[in-house]
Scaffold this active site. Sequence first.
Site, mmCIF file in Angstrom:
data_model
loop_
_atom_site.group_PDB
_atom_site.id
_atom_site.type_symbol
_atom_site.label_atom_id
_atom_site.label_comp_id
_atom_site.label_asym_id
_atom_site.label_seq_id
_atom_site.Cartn_x
_atom_site.Cartn_y
_atom_site.Cartn_z
ATOM 1 N N PHE A 1 -0.841 -1.030 12.387
ATOM 2 C CA PHE A 1 -1.741 -0.519 11.352
ATOM 3 C C PHE A 1 -2.187 -1.598 10.366
ATOM 4 O O PHE A 1 -3.394 -1.758 10.135
ATOM 5 C CB PHE A 1 -1.056 0.627 10.602
ATOM 6 C CG PHE A 1 -1.893 1.226 9.505
ATOM 7 C CD1 PHE A 1 -1.669 0.881 8.183
ATOM 8 C CD2 PHE A 1 -2.919 2.124 9.789
ATOM 9 C CE1 PHE A 1 -2.436 1.418 7.155
ATOM 10 C CE2 PHE A 1 -3.698 2.674 8.770
ATOM 11 C CZ PHE A 1 -3.463 2.317 7.451
ATOM 12 N N ASN A 2 -1.272 -2.321 9.746
ATOM 13 C CA ASN A 2 -1.642 -3.266 8.686
ATOM 14 C C ASN A 2 -2.635 -4.313 9.190
ATOM 15 O O ASN A 2 -3.569 -4.687 8.489
ATOM 16 C CB ASN A 2 -0.404 -3.980 8.129
ATOM 17 C CG ASN A 2 0.425 -3.078 7.243
ATOM 18 O OD1 ASN A 2 -0.057 -2.064 6.749
ATOM 19 N ND2 ASN A 2 1.693 -3.421 7.061
ATOM 20 N N ASN B 1 -2.494 2.547 3.470
ATOM 21 C CA ASN B 1 -1.971 3.890 3.775
ATOM 22 C C ASN B 1 -2.812 4.983 3.129
ATOM 23 O O ASN B 1 -2.960 6.069 3.674
ATOM 24 C CB ASN B 1 -0.529 4.023 3.274
ATOM 25 C CG ASN B 1 0.460 3.328 4.173
ATOM 26 O OD1 ASN B 1 0.311 3.350 5.395
ATOM 27 N ND2 ASN B 1 1.432 2.670 3.582
ATOM 28 N N HIS C 1 9.690 0.111 8.118
ATOM 29 C CA HIS C 1 9.027 -1.150 8.490
ATOM 30 C C HIS C 1 9.090 -2.197 7.376
ATOM 31 O O HIS C 1 9.551 -3.312 7.571
ATOM 32 C CB HIS C 1 7.543 -0.885 8.796
ATOM 33 C CG HIS C 1 7.296 0.140 9.856
ATOM 34 N ND1 HIS C 1 7.467 -0.099 11.204
ATOM 35 C CD2 HIS C 1 6.866 1.424 9.765
ATOM 36 C CE1 HIS C 1 7.148 0.985 11.897
ATOM 37 N NE2 HIS C 1 6.785 1.938 11.044
ATOM 38 N N ASP C 2 8.595 -1.832 6.195
ATOM 39 C CA ASP C 2 8.357 -2.832 5.141
ATOM 40 C C ASP C 2 9.634 -3.451 4.597
ATOM 41 O O ASP C 2 9.628 -4.606 4.156
ATOM 42 C CB ASP C 2 7.557 -2.188 4.010
ATOM 43 C CG ASP C 2 6.174 -1.775 4.479
ATOM 44 O OD1 ASP C 2 5.601 -0.833 3.887
ATOM 45 O OD2 ASP C 2 5.661 -2.380 5.437
ATOM 46 N N THR D 1 3.120 -6.044 2.294
ATOM 47 C CA THR D 1 3.606 -5.019 3.228
ATOM 48 C C THR D 1 2.517 -3.992 3.539
ATOM 49 O O THR D 1 2.806 -2.868 3.953
ATOM 50 C CB THR D 1 4.838 -4.295 2.652
ATOM 51 O OG1 THR D 1 4.508 -3.769 1.347
ATOM 52 C CG2 THR D 1 6.022 -5.244 2.542
ATOM 53 N N ASP E 1 6.837 1.012 1.934
ATOM 54 C CA ASP E 1 6.620 0.028 0.867
ATOM 55 C C ASP E 1 7.537 0.359 -0.314
ATOM 56 O O ASP E 1 8.184 -0.512 -0.888
ATOM 57 C CB ASP E 1 5.176 0.071 0.359
ATOM 58 C CG ASP E 1 4.139 -0.123 1.430
ATOM 59 O OD1 ASP E 1 3.890 0.836 2.194
ATOM 60 O OD2 ASP E 1 3.577 -1.231 1.526
ATOM 61 N N ASP F 1 0.844 -1.202 0.000
ATOM 62 C CA ASP F 1 0.000 0.000 0.000
ATOM 63 C C ASP F 1 0.880 1.253 0.000
ATOM 64 O O ASP F 1 0.831 2.082 0.921
ATOM 65 C CB ASP F 1 -0.935 -0.009 1.223
ATOM 66 C CG ASP F 1 -0.169 -0.027 2.564
ATOM 67 O OD1 ASP F 1 -0.782 0.373 3.573
ATOM 68 O OD2 ASP F 1 1.009 -0.411 2.584
HETATM 69 O O1 RIB Z 1 2.617 -0.079 10.684
HETATM 70 C C1 RIB Z 1 3.475 0.091 9.599
HETATM 71 C C2 RIB Z 1 2.845 -0.402 8.336
HETATM 72 O O2 RIB Z 1 1.665 0.335 8.045
HETATM 73 C C3 RIB Z 1 3.750 -0.215 7.105
HETATM 74 O O3 RIB Z 1 3.491 -1.245 6.192
HETATM 75 C C4 RIB Z 1 3.298 1.097 6.547
HETATM 76 O O4 RIB Z 1 3.541 1.196 5.128
HETATM 77 C C5 RIB Z 1 1.824 1.019 6.799
HETATM 78 O O5 RIB Z 1 1.232 0.251 5.760
HETATM 79 CA CA CA Z 2 2.932 -0.667 3.910
#
Ligand code: RIB
Ligand code: CA
Length: 314
Positions: free
Chosen positions: A165-166, A40, A238-239, A124, A16, A11
């Site tokens: 979040f994801n 996102n 993160h990704d 991701t 990403d 996203d």
């Molecule tokens: O929490 C971080 C994740 O949420 C990452 O993948 C960021 O791109 C968002 O999608």
């Molecule tokens: Ca992401």
Amino acid sequence: MKKIPVILDGDPGHDDAIAWVLANSRPELDILAVTTVGGNQTLAKTTYNAGRILSLIGLNVPLAGGRSKPLLADLIVAPGVHGVTGLDGPELPEPARDVVEEEAVELMARLLEKSDVPIVLVPTGPLTNIASLLLLRPDLKEKIDHIYMMGGGITKGNWTAAAEFNILVDPEAADIVFRSGVPVTMAGLDVTEQALVRPEDIERINSVGNDVARIVAGWLEFFYQFHQPLGYEGAPVHDAVAIVAMVRPELLKMREMYVEVELQGDYTRGATVGDYYGLLGQKPNATCIMDIDREAFIELLIESVASYGEGAAK
Ligand code: RIB
Ligand code: CA
């Protein structure tokens, strides 16, 4: 070397985008396709961003838009983190190609079906596309070699106190993935919040001096603007850790764990509840990444952007 066939699903989203820059620079990986999901930002925005990223890095593979909303929940987007476009910051080229006619899950299913070998999926963003694939085509489960995902957190959340979040965007999808029996490697917040790119690292990336390096540095600067006031010493990419798990696992510390996704909790919906000490006696269903060699991670990013040489494409 035998290349690993992968499908990148995300996203984009600044991290990403950086994960895809890294993946595209790695000789071990054979990227078969890229798919997008709402997360996102809306699906339209993440798909447009994906087209721009592929154009920037010269990755000429099918791009398919996926699910625009979670299986059950309403979509949550993150303009405060990634901006109104979902990829605010540096100017980017326009997409070099149109998205393909096929919807993401159809494309994934067709590639899995025709492949002689199992394929690795690298989500991701929210897991809506992956769960939809598993629901629609359980017969193809054996053709999924491994899922390397960014999401969750055994010890913390980042969108609520309990949830990352994801996973929070689509907990039902995550529950389906963790129960699927497909091997899962989870790059959760436990490790991804250690994958910090600090201002001095951003400067080193920028000074590599090609288009991709300058744009990655710009993405990192934008991403850090959100995180710095929260006390982060750098931008947490993160990704990209999901890619590191495939190409440089020796930089990571991992722990096999039985992970459940909370669907009901008033305060904990979307939490990835990991049985760290194996108290439940359940067979682990995930390899959870818990630590990373941050300095080596930075060198990996620098090596990656440098591989793009002068101009955009490698
Ligand atoms: O929490 C971080 C994740 O949420 C990452 O993948 C960021 O791109 C968002 O999608
Ligand atoms: Ca992401």
